[in-house]
Scaffold this motif. Structure first.
Motif, PDB file in Angstrom:
ATOM      1  N   ASN A  87       0.824  -1.201   0.000  1.00  0.00           N
ATOM      2  CA  ASN A  87       0.000   0.000   0.000  1.00  0.00           C
ATOM      3  C   ASN A  87       0.865   1.261   0.000  1.00  0.00           C
ATOM      4  O   ASN A  87       0.562   2.216   0.710  1.00  0.00           O
ATOM      5  N   CYS A  88       1.944   1.239  -0.780  1.00  0.00           N
ATOM      6  CA  CYS A  88       2.866   2.387  -0.788  1.00  0.00           C
ATOM      7  C   CYS A  88       2.097   3.612  -1.287  1.00  0.00           C
ATOM      8  O   CYS A  88       1.586   3.603  -2.420  1.00  0.00           O
ATOM      9  N   LEU A  89       2.018   4.625  -0.460  1.00  0.00           N
ATOM     10  CA  LEU A  89       1.133   5.749  -0.754  1.00  0.00           C
ATOM     11  C   LEU A  89       1.473   6.471  -2.047  1.00  0.00           C
ATOM     12  O   LEU A  89       0.618   7.067  -2.676  1.00  0.00           O
ATOM     13  N   TYR A  90       2.744   6.406  -2.458  1.00  0.00           N
ATOM     14  CA  TYR A  90       3.234   7.186  -3.608  1.00  0.00           C
ATOM     15  C   TYR A  90       3.145   6.418  -4.926  1.00  0.00           C
ATOM     16  O   TYR A  90       3.591   6.918  -5.949  1.00  0.00           O
ATOM     17  N   CYS A  91       2.599   5.200  -4.909  1.00  0.00           N
ATOM     18  CA  CYS A  91       2.698   4.343  -6.109  1.00  0.00           C
ATOM     19  C   CYS A  91       1.355   4.117  -6.806  1.00  0.00           C
ATOM     20  O   CYS A  91       0.329   3.888  -6.160  1.00  0.00           O
ATOM     21  N   GLY A  92       1.414   4.125  -8.130  1.00  0.00           N
ATOM     22  CA  GLY A  92       0.217   3.908  -8.936  1.00  0.00           C
ATOM     23  C   GLY A  92      -0.291   2.472  -8.878  1.00  0.00           C
ATOM     24  O   GLY A  92      -1.433   2.197  -9.257  1.00  0.00           O
ATOM     25  N   PHE A  93       0.541   1.526  -8.404  1.00  0.00           N
ATOM     26  CA  PHE A  93       0.120   0.119  -8.301  1.00  0.00           C
ATOM     27  C   PHE A  93      -0.371  -0.232  -6.885  1.00  0.00           C
ATOM     28  O   PHE A  93      -0.727  -1.384  -6.616  1.00  0.00           O
ATOM     29  N   ASN A  94      -0.325   0.732  -5.981  1.00  0.00           N
ATOM     30  CA  ASN A  94      -0.812   0.591  -4.607  1.00  0.00           C
ATOM     31  C   ASN A  94      -2.134  -0.203  -4.591  1.00  0.00           C
ATOM     32  O   ASN A  94      -3.032   0.081  -5.387  1.00  0.00           O
ATOM     33  N   SER A  95      -2.224  -1.189  -3.677  1.00  0.00           N
ATOM     34  CA  SER A  95      -3.364  -2.118  -3.689  1.00  0.00           C
ATOM     35  C   SER A  95      -4.721  -1.421  -3.576  1.00  0.00           C
ATOM     36  O   SER A  95      -5.743  -1.971  -3.976  1.00  0.00           O
ATOM     37  N   SER A  96      -4.753  -0.222  -3.015  1.00  0.00           N
ATOM     38  CA  SER A  96      -6.057   0.425  -2.857  1.00  0.00           C
ATOM     39  C   SER A  96      -6.439   1.272  -4.079  1.00  0.00           C
ATOM     40  O   SER A  96      -7.526   1.842  -4.099  1.00  0.00           O
ATOM     41  N   GLY A 194       2.185   1.612   5.209  1.00  0.00           N
ATOM     42  CA  GLY A 194       1.360   1.248   6.365  1.00  0.00           C
ATOM     43  C   GLY A 194       0.907  -0.201   6.372  1.00  0.00           C
ATOM     44  O   GLY A 194       0.632  -0.768   7.421  1.00  0.00           O
ATOM     45  N   ALA A 195       0.814  -0.823   5.200  1.00  0.00           N
ATOM     46  CA  ALA A 195       0.303  -2.203   5.156  1.00  0.00           C
ATOM     47  C   ALA A 195       1.117  -3.039   4.186  1.00  0.00           C
ATOM     48  O   ALA A 195       1.813  -2.512   3.329  1.00  0.00           O
ATOM     49  N   ASP A 266      -4.440  13.013  -5.200  1.00  0.00           N
ATOM     50  CA  ASP A 266      -4.603  12.885  -3.745  1.00  0.00           C
ATOM     51  C   ASP A 266      -3.271  12.682  -3.014  1.00  0.00           C
ATOM     52  O   ASP A 266      -3.240  12.500  -1.804  1.00  0.00           O
ATOM     53  N   PHE A 267      -2.156  12.688  -3.760  1.00  0.00           N
ATOM     54  CA  PHE A 267      -0.861  12.517  -3.091  1.00  0.00           C
ATOM     55  C   PHE A 267       0.056  13.680  -3.462  1.00  0.00           C
ATOM     56  O   PHE A 267       0.332  13.918  -4.638  1.00  0.00           O
ATOM     57  N   ALA A 268       0.535  14.390  -2.446  1.00  0.00           N
ATOM     58  CA  ALA A 268       1.464  15.505  -2.706  1.00  0.00           C
ATOM     59  C   ALA A 268       2.860  15.075  -2.278  1.00  0.00           C
ATOM     60  O   ALA A 268       3.037  14.487  -1.205  1.00  0.00           O
ATOM     61  N   THR A 269       3.864  15.350  -3.118  1.00  0.00           N
ATOM     62  CA  THR A 269       5.248  14.981  -2.793  1.00  0.00           C
ATOM     63  C   THR A 269       5.675  15.730  -1.523  1.00  0.00           C
ATOM     64  O   THR A 269       5.660  16.957  -1.493  1.00  0.00           O
ATOM     65  N   PRO A 270       6.065  14.990  -0.456  1.00  0.00           N
ATOM     66  CA  PRO A 270       6.375  15.669   0.807  1.00  0.00           C
ATOM     67  C   PRO A 270       7.605  16.585   0.757  1.00  0.00           C
ATOM     68  O   PRO A 270       7.607  17.652   1.322  1.00  0.00           O
ATOM     69  N   HIS A 271       8.677  16.139   0.063  1.00  0.00           N
ATOM     70  CA  HIS A 271       9.913  16.934   0.018  1.00  0.00           C
ATOM     71  C   HIS A 271      10.424  16.998  -1.419  1.00  0.00           C
ATOM     72  O   HIS A 271      11.403  16.308  -1.765  1.00  0.00           O
ATOM     73  N   PRO A 272       9.796  17.789  -2.263  1.00  0.00           N
ATOM     74  CA  PRO A 272      10.207  17.790  -3.674  1.00  0.00           C
ATOM     75  C   PRO A 272      11.696  18.125  -3.832  1.00  0.00           C
ATOM     76  O   PRO A 272      12.220  18.975  -3.116  1.00  0.00           O
ATOM     77  N   ALA A 273      12.337  17.423  -4.754  1.00  0.00           N
ATOM     78  CA  ALA A 273      13.751  17.713  -5.071  1.00  0.00           C
ATOM     79  C   ALA A 273      13.752  18.403  -6.436  1.00  0.00           C
ATOM     80  O   ALA A 273      13.156  17.894  -7.387  1.00  0.00           O
ATOM     81  N   THR A 274      14.411  19.562  -6.521  1.00  0.00           N
ATOM     82  CA  THR A 274      14.440  20.306  -7.780  1.00  0.00           C
ATOM     83  C   THR A 274      15.465  19.695  -8.742  1.00  0.00           C
ATOM     84  O   THR A 274      16.265  18.833  -8.344  1.00  0.00           O
ATOM     85  N   ASP A 275      15.491  20.198  -9.976  1.00  0.00           N
ATOM     86  CA  ASP A 275      16.502  19.727 -10.935  1.00  0.00           C
ATOM     87  C   ASP A 275      17.905  19.976 -10.387  1.00  0.00           C
ATOM     88  O   ASP A 275      18.787  19.131 -10.494  1.00  0.00           O
ATOM     89  N   ARG A 276      18.100  21.158  -9.798  1.00  0.00           N
ATOM     90  CA  ARG A 276      19.435  21.477  -9.258  1.00  0.00           C
ATOM     91  C   ARG A 276      19.788  20.564  -8.082  1.00  0.00           C
ATOM     92  O   ARG A 276      20.935  20.168  -7.909  1.00  0.00           O
TER      93      ARG A 276
END
Ligand code: SF4
Length: 380
Positions: A87-96, A194-195, A266-276
Motif C-alpha cells: 500500500n505504498c502511498l506514492y505508487c500507482g500500483f498501490n493495492s487500494s 502502512g500495510a 490525492d498525493f502531494a510529494t512531501p519533500h520535492p527535489a528540484t533539478d538542481r
C-alpha cells in the motif's frame, strides 16, 4: 555497528551542523581530492558546495569519463505484473488504487520480448509488484529463463526475497537486481508503507546484501527522491553503498535517482527535489564513488536527461512503457506516466550528437569475470 544500526542512528543534528559549518576551503579540497572520504561527501552536500556547483559538476564529468569512458548504456523496463499487496502511498500500483490489474502469461511475455528485441534492446529490467499468488518466485524464474533466450543482460526489480530464492533466479541466468530503499528515513518509511510485507524496513534495507550473497553480478540502489530531505537520503545512500562495496567487492554497484511522480491528485510529494538538487546529489555521489554506474530513467524530462548524459550518467532507458503488456501484448494500468517518450533510435542519435558511444550490449557470458566494457557493441 551494523549498517542498519548506523543508518537508524544517523545523527541529523550533527549532519545539519556540519552542513552549516562547511567552509569554502573544505569544499575546494573535497572537489580536488583524488579520493574523497565520507566526511568530504557531507561537505559536498552543504550550501557552500552549492555555490561551487559548476566546479563540482566539472569534476563529476571528468571522473565519469576517466572511469567509464564516453559511453551510455541502454536498458528498457518490462513490467510483467501490476498486481500488488502493498500500500505504498506514492505508487500507482498501490493495492487500494483502482486500476486495470494484470500479470502477463507466457504467451504475452514472449510478445513483449519479441517487440523489445525488434526495437534493438539487449538489456532488460523485468519488474513486478509484490503479488506472490500470481507472480511468485517460480513465475519470475520462468520469465528470467525466457528473457535469457532473447537478451544478454537480464536485470530484476522485484519484491525482496531470501538468499535461497535469489540464488534460484541467479541460477536461471538473472544478472542484476535493483532494489530502492524508497526512503532511508525510518519514520517516513513507516508512514509511507502502512500495510503489506513492505512495511518491514530492515528486511528491505538488507535486501541488497542478500542479493550480493546470492551472486547477482550487478546491484542497483537508491532512494525515491521526494519522500524525505534529499541531502539526508544522499548521506545514508552513500553509507549503504560504501558498506556494500567494502563487503562485496566483486559485485558491481550502481545508483538510480528516481524522482517521485505523484500517482494521483490525492498525493502531494512531501519533500520535492528540484533539478538542481538532483544534479547536486548526483555530482557529489560521483566524486564519492567514481566506479558506480549511474542510471537515469524516463521519469525525467528530455532537456534534463540530455544534459545529464554528458555529466555523470552511464546508463539510461528509452522508449519505456510502465504498464504490463505496454510493448504490444495488452493494455493495463501504468505505474507512472513517463516524461521522456523518445524512442531508442532517437536517444541513440542524441547520445551520438553529444560525442558519446551508445552501447546496447556491454557484457557477454563468455567474458564472465571481466569488468564492465569487456565487449561493447555500438548500436547502428
Ligand atoms: S512501490 Fe512496489 S510494492 Fe509499493 S505499491 Fe508500488 S508496486 Fe507495490
Amino acid at each position: 555497528m551494523s549498517l542498519t544500526e548506523s543508518i537508524l542512528k544517523f545523527n541529523r543534528d550533527r549532519f545539519a551542523d556540519m552542513l552549516t559549518r562547511a567552509t569554502e576551503r573544505q569544499v575546494r579540497d573535497a572537489i580536488n581530492n583524488e579520493k574523497i572520504s565520507y566526511r568530504d561527501l557531507l561537505v559536498l552536500l552543504s550550501d557552500k558546495a552549492r555555490e561551487a556547483l559548476p566546479q563540482l559538476a566539472g569534476r563529476a564529468r571528468e571522473l565519469t569519463i576517466r572511469r567509464h569512458g564516453k559511453i551510455i548504456n541502454f536498458y528498457v523496463p518490462v513490467y510483467l505484473s501490476n498486481e500488488c499487496v502493498n500500500n505504498c502511498l506514492y505508487c500507482g500500483f498501490n493495492s487500494s488504487r483502482s486500476i486495470d490489474r494484470t500479470t502477463l502469461d507466457v504467451r504475452e511475455i514472449k510478445i513483449e520480448f519479441r517487440s523489445i528485441k525488434k526495437i534493438g534492446f539487449d538489456n532488460v529490467l523485468l519488474l513486478t509488484g509484490e503479488f506472490p499468488k500470481t507472480a511468485g518466485v517460480e513465475y519470475i524464474r520462468q520469465a528470467v529463463g525466457l528473457a535469457k533466450k532473447y537478451f544478454t543482460f537480464v536485470g530484476l526489480e522485484i519484491y525482496p526475497l531470501s538468499v535461497k530464492d535469489y540464488s534460484l533466479l541467479v541460477g536461471e541466468g538473472a544478472d542484476g537486481l535493483t532494489v530502492y530503499q524508497e526512503t532511508y528515513d525510518y519514520d517516513t518509511y513507516t508512514k509511507m508503507h502502512g500495510a503489506g510485507p513492505k512495511k518491514d524496513y530492515r528486511f528491505r534495507l538488507e535486501t541488497p546484501e542478500r542479493a550480493a550473497a546470492a551472486g547477482f553480478r550487478k546491484i542497483g540502489l537508491g532512494a525515491l527522491l521526494g519522500l524525505s530531505d534529499w541531502k539526508i537520503e544522499t548521506a545514508m545512500l552513500a553509507l549503504h553503498l560504501e558498506y556494500l562495496q567494502k563487503k562485496y567487492w566483486k559485485t558491481e554497484f550502481s545508483l538510480g535517482f528516481p524522482r517521485l511522480i505523484p500517482p494521483a491528485a490525492d498525493f502531494a510529494t512531501p519533500h520535492p527535489a528540484t533539478d538542481r538538487d538532483l544534479i547536486h546529489m548526483m555530482c557529489a555521489l560521483r566524486l564519492f564513488s567514481p566506479e558506480a554506474g549511474f542510471l537515469l530513467s524516463t521519469r525525467e524530462k528530455p532537456s534534463l536527461r540530455d544534459n545529464l548524459i554528458d555529466l555523470c550518467v552511464t546508463q539510461i532507458s528509452a522508449g519505456s512503457k510502465t504498464s504490463p503488456g505496454g510493448y504490444g501484448a495488452r493494455d493495463s494500468g501504468e505505474q507512472f506516466h513517463v516524461f521522456d517518450s523518445r524512442s531508442l533510435a532517437e536517444m541513440v542519435k542524441v547520445v551520438k550528437q553529444k560525442g558519446y558511444d551508445p552501447v546496447i550490449k556491454d557484457w557477454d557470458k563468455n567474458f564472465c569475470g571481466t569488468s564492465r566494457g569487456a565487449e561493447r557493441e555500438s548500436h547502428g
